[in-house]
Every structure is written in C-alpha cells, then in structure tokens.
Write an enzyme that holds these catalytic residues in place. Structure first.
Site, PDB file in Angstrom:
ATOM      1  N   SER A  34      -3.960   6.666  48.933  1.00 27.26           N
ATOM      2  CA  SER A  34      -2.831   6.339  49.818  1.00 27.26           C
ATOM      3  C   SER A  34      -1.586   5.927  49.020  1.00 27.26           C
ATOM      4  O   SER A  34      -0.465   6.287  49.399  1.00 27.26           O
ATOM      5  CB  SER A  34      -3.234   5.233  50.791  1.00 27.26           C
ATOM      6  OG  SER A  34      -3.673   4.096  50.097  1.00 27.26           O
ATOM      7  N   THR A  35      -1.759   5.206  47.920  1.00 28.40           N
ATOM      8  CA  THR A  35      -0.597   4.806  47.115  1.00 28.40           C
ATOM      9  C   THR A  35       0.009   6.035  46.433  1.00 28.40           C
ATOM     10  O   THR A  35       1.239   6.197  46.403  1.00 28.40           O
ATOM     11  CB  THR A  35      -0.996   3.743  46.061  1.00 28.40           C
ATOM     12  OG1 THR A  35      -1.906   2.814  46.655  1.00 28.40           O
ATOM     13  CG2 THR A  35       0.213   2.994  45.551  1.00 28.40           C
ATOM     14  N   ASP A  88      -8.380   0.991  42.338  1.00 29.69           N
ATOM     15  CA  ASP A  88      -9.113   0.088  43.229  1.00 29.69           C
ATOM     16  C   ASP A  88      -9.106  -1.328  42.681  1.00 29.69           C
ATOM     17  O   ASP A  88      -9.109  -2.286  43.449  1.00 29.69           O
ATOM     18  CB  ASP A  88     -10.544   0.603  43.404  1.00 29.69           C
ATOM     19  CG  ASP A  88     -10.547   1.985  44.025  1.00 29.69           C
ATOM     20  OD1 ASP A  88     -10.018   2.118  45.143  1.00 29.69           O
ATOM     21  OD2 ASP A  88     -11.013   2.941  43.376  1.00 29.69           O
ATOM     22  N   GLY A  99     -11.706   5.643  41.780  1.00 29.68           N
ATOM     23  CA  GLY A  99     -12.717   6.525  42.346  1.00 29.68           C
ATOM     24  C   GLY A  99     -13.089   6.204  43.782  1.00 29.68           C
ATOM     25  O   GLY A  99     -13.986   6.839  44.345  1.00 29.68           O
ATOM     26  N   GLY A 101     -11.577   7.087  46.186  1.00 29.07           N
ATOM     27  CA  GLY A 101     -11.345   8.348  46.904  1.00 29.07           C
ATOM     28  C   GLY A 101     -12.144   9.505  46.328  1.00 29.07           C
ATOM     29  O   GLY A 101     -11.897  10.665  46.669  1.00 29.07           O
ATOM     30  N   GLU A 107      -9.069  12.656  37.922  1.00 28.70           N
ATOM     31  CA  GLU A 107      -8.070  11.625  37.589  1.00 28.70           C
ATOM     32  C   GLU A 107      -8.179  11.249  36.112  1.00 28.70           C
ATOM     33  O   GLU A 107      -7.170  11.107  35.410  1.00 28.70           O
ATOM     34  CB  GLU A 107      -8.284  10.390  38.470  1.00 28.70           C
ATOM     35  CG  GLU A 107      -7.950  10.627  39.932  1.00 28.70           C
ATOM     36  CD  GLU A 107      -8.338   9.474  40.848  1.00 28.70           C
ATOM     37  OE1 GLU A 107      -7.814   9.446  41.965  1.00 28.70           O
ATOM     38  OE2 GLU A 107      -9.158   8.637  40.469  1.00 28.70           O
ATOM     39  N   LYS A 125      -4.985  -5.677  44.173  1.00 29.26           N
ATOM     40  CA  LYS A 125      -5.827  -4.915  43.237  1.00 29.26           C
ATOM     41  C   LYS A 125      -5.971  -5.611  41.867  1.00 29.26           C
ATOM     42  O   LYS A 125      -6.831  -5.230  41.084  1.00 29.26           O
ATOM     43  CB  LYS A 125      -5.241  -3.508  43.021  1.00 29.26           C
ATOM     44  CG  LYS A 125      -4.980  -2.708  44.298  1.00 29.26           C
ATOM     45  CD  LYS A 125      -6.259  -2.262  44.951  1.00 29.26           C
ATOM     46  CE  LYS A 125      -6.085  -1.397  46.186  1.00 29.26           C
ATOM     47  NZ  LYS A 125      -5.567  -0.075  45.990  1.00 29.26           N
TER      48      LYS A 125
HETATM   49  C1  5RP Z   1      -9.067   7.795  44.198  1.00 30.85           C
HETATM   50  C2  5RP Z   1      -8.608   6.585  43.495  1.00 30.85           C
HETATM   51  C3  5RP Z   1      -7.484   5.812  44.098  1.00 30.85           C
HETATM   52  O1  5RP Z   1      -6.471   5.678  43.170  1.00 30.85           O
HETATM   53  C4  5RP Z   1      -7.979   4.448  44.494  1.00 30.85           C
HETATM   54  O2  5RP Z   1      -9.100   4.601  45.352  1.00 30.85           O
HETATM   55  C5  5RP Z   1      -6.901   3.637  45.199  1.00 30.85           C
HETATM   56  O3  5RP Z   1      -6.627   4.197  46.436  1.00 30.85           O
HETATM   57  P1  5RP Z   1      -5.470   3.641  47.379  1.00 30.85           P
HETATM   58  O4  5RP Z   1      -4.175   3.931  46.718  1.00 30.85           O
HETATM   59  O5  5RP Z   1      -5.677   4.432  48.665  1.00 30.85           O
HETATM   60  O6  5RP Z   1      -5.700   2.170  47.587  1.00 30.85           O
HETATM   61  O7  5RP Z   1      -9.084   6.216  42.445  1.00 30.85           O
HETATM   62  O8  5RP Z   1     -10.201   8.354  43.583  1.00 30.85           O
END
Ligand code: 5RP
Length: 223
Positions: A34-35, A88, A99, A101, A107, A125
């Site tokens: 999302s970020t 995260d 991870g 997501g 990544e 975070k």
């Molecule tokens: C995806 C990731 C994302 O960067 C992590 O989960 C953070 O996600 P968000 O920006 O939605 O909080 O590692 O694999």
C-alpha cells in the site's frame, strides 16, 4: 494524520528526494504494497521526467502500466539508481522485515541491484527489535514441511499462509515468535535451508535511507 496519510506523506517525500536526481534515461525500482502504491501514484505525475520502472511484483507492474509508466525487465536494465519500497518492520539500523504482501523475493532482487534503497514507512513500522511481525519465508511447495521443521529448530513457529501463491509459484511460511537480535545471521541461516527461496529479512542488504511518516512530519533515518 491517519496511517494512510502518513504513508502518502512518505511516498511524496520519496518522490521529492529522487526527482532532482532522475533524467530521461533513469529507471526506478518500485516495491510492492500500500505504501509503494502511494509512491507509484505520486511518481506518475512526473512520468515525463524519467524513462520507466522495474517492478517487484505483477501487481506493481500492473499499477505502473495503468499510469502509463513503461515497465522494464530487470535483465535488460543496466543501472538502477533507486529502489523505493515499504516494509513491515524496520530497526534503527534499517534492517527490515518485508514480505507481508508475499513479494519478498523479487523485492530482494531489485533491492540488490539498486544503488540506493529508500524505505518508506509510517512510524508504526519502526521497532527496537525485529520479529513481532511474523517473518515471511518463500518456499518451494514440495519442501514446505521440511522447511517448517527446520524453522522450528531455529526457534520459530511457522504458519502456512493458506491460499497464497507468490508471483514465482511458491508458498509462504510466516514464522511467529522470533526475537531477531542478529538479523544478518538469521537471514543467512534461514536461506541455507534447502527448499527456501529467500526470507523476508533485509539485513545483509538493508535500506540506505528510511523515510518515516510521523505525526511531526517525515523523519529521515540514514544507515
Ligand atoms: C510486500 C512488502 C511490503 O513492503 C510490506 O508488506 C509493507 O506493506 P504496506 O506498505 O502495505 O504496509 O514487503 O511484500
């Protein structure tokens, strides 16, 4: 400010940071989540100022293309000045857990190639010790039970992420109850288990810059 507004603020801060350093030949590495999505939306307003992007997931590639930003294969990209992605968790040394997501492997590959890895995250975070967020591990499907048993030996409680297949066709084990005091060693130890593709610790190659969204504005942490 709510969490989404903090994410939006750091996404804009990342665009502001890289924009003066981009030219018509620049290719930007783009993360997932999302970020990262807020970053893509902010970056798209300047799509005439750079060449295109390398995506860390199919979802990110689709969003970039939706904005009309060309997406390149990493193999045909000689230089990547910046990789911008969320996380995260981050500790003060900019060691990360990623991870959530399920995009951790791509990544990590794009982060490895980039000269500068800019992590963008809201203040929730930043943690003193990594591990409250379950550590994602991407695993070749036939090795799932073997890897789970080995992760238990390392002190964790792996949980199979039901119904999730990564862009690479693999499964995810989320490892709970780890208190990660030596992230560089644990990253290497988990990656040494046969059947592991990679794990979500970004410690051997941490972020270079953390743009952290707080109630008092965006703070910059450097390694
Ligand atoms: C995806 C990731 C994302 O960067 C992590 O989960 C953070 O996600 P968000 O920006 O939605 O909080 O590692 O694999």
């Amino acid at each position: 400010m709510n969490q989404d507004q903090l994410k939006q603020a750091v996404a804009q801060a990342a665009v502001d940071h890289i924009l003066p350093r981009l030219d018509s030949k620049s290719i930007v590495g783009v993360g997932t989540g999302s970020t990262a999505n807020f970053f893509i939306d902010a970056l798209a307003k300047h799509k005439m100022d750079f060449d295109g992007a390398v995506a860390s997931s199919e979802a990110t590639a689709a969003r970039l293309k939706g904005h009309g930003i060309p997406v390149y294969d990493l193999n045909s990209t000689a230089e990547l000045e910046f990789y911008v992605d969320g996380a995260d968790e981050s500790d003060e040394h900019l060691h990360l857990i990623k991870g959530g997501g399920a995009a951790l492997t791509r990544e990590k590959i794009v982060a490895a190639v980039a000269k500068t890895f800019i992590c963008i995250a809201d203040a929730s975070k930043l943690v003193p010790v990594l591990g409250a967020f379950p550590l994602p591990v991407e695993v070749i499907p036939m090795a799932r039970s073997h890897v789970a048993r080995e992760l238990v030996k390392l002190g964790g409680d792996p949980v199979y992420r039901e119904g999730v297949l990564t862009d690479n066709g693999n499964v995810i084990l989320d490892v709970h109850n780890l208190s990660i005091t030596d992230p560089v060693k644990l990253e290497a130890d988990i990656n040494a288990i046969v059947g592991v593709v990679t794990n979500g610790l970004f410690a051997a190659r941490p972020a270079d810059l953390l743009l952290l969204g707080t109630a008092d504005g965006v703070k910059t942490l450097k390694r």
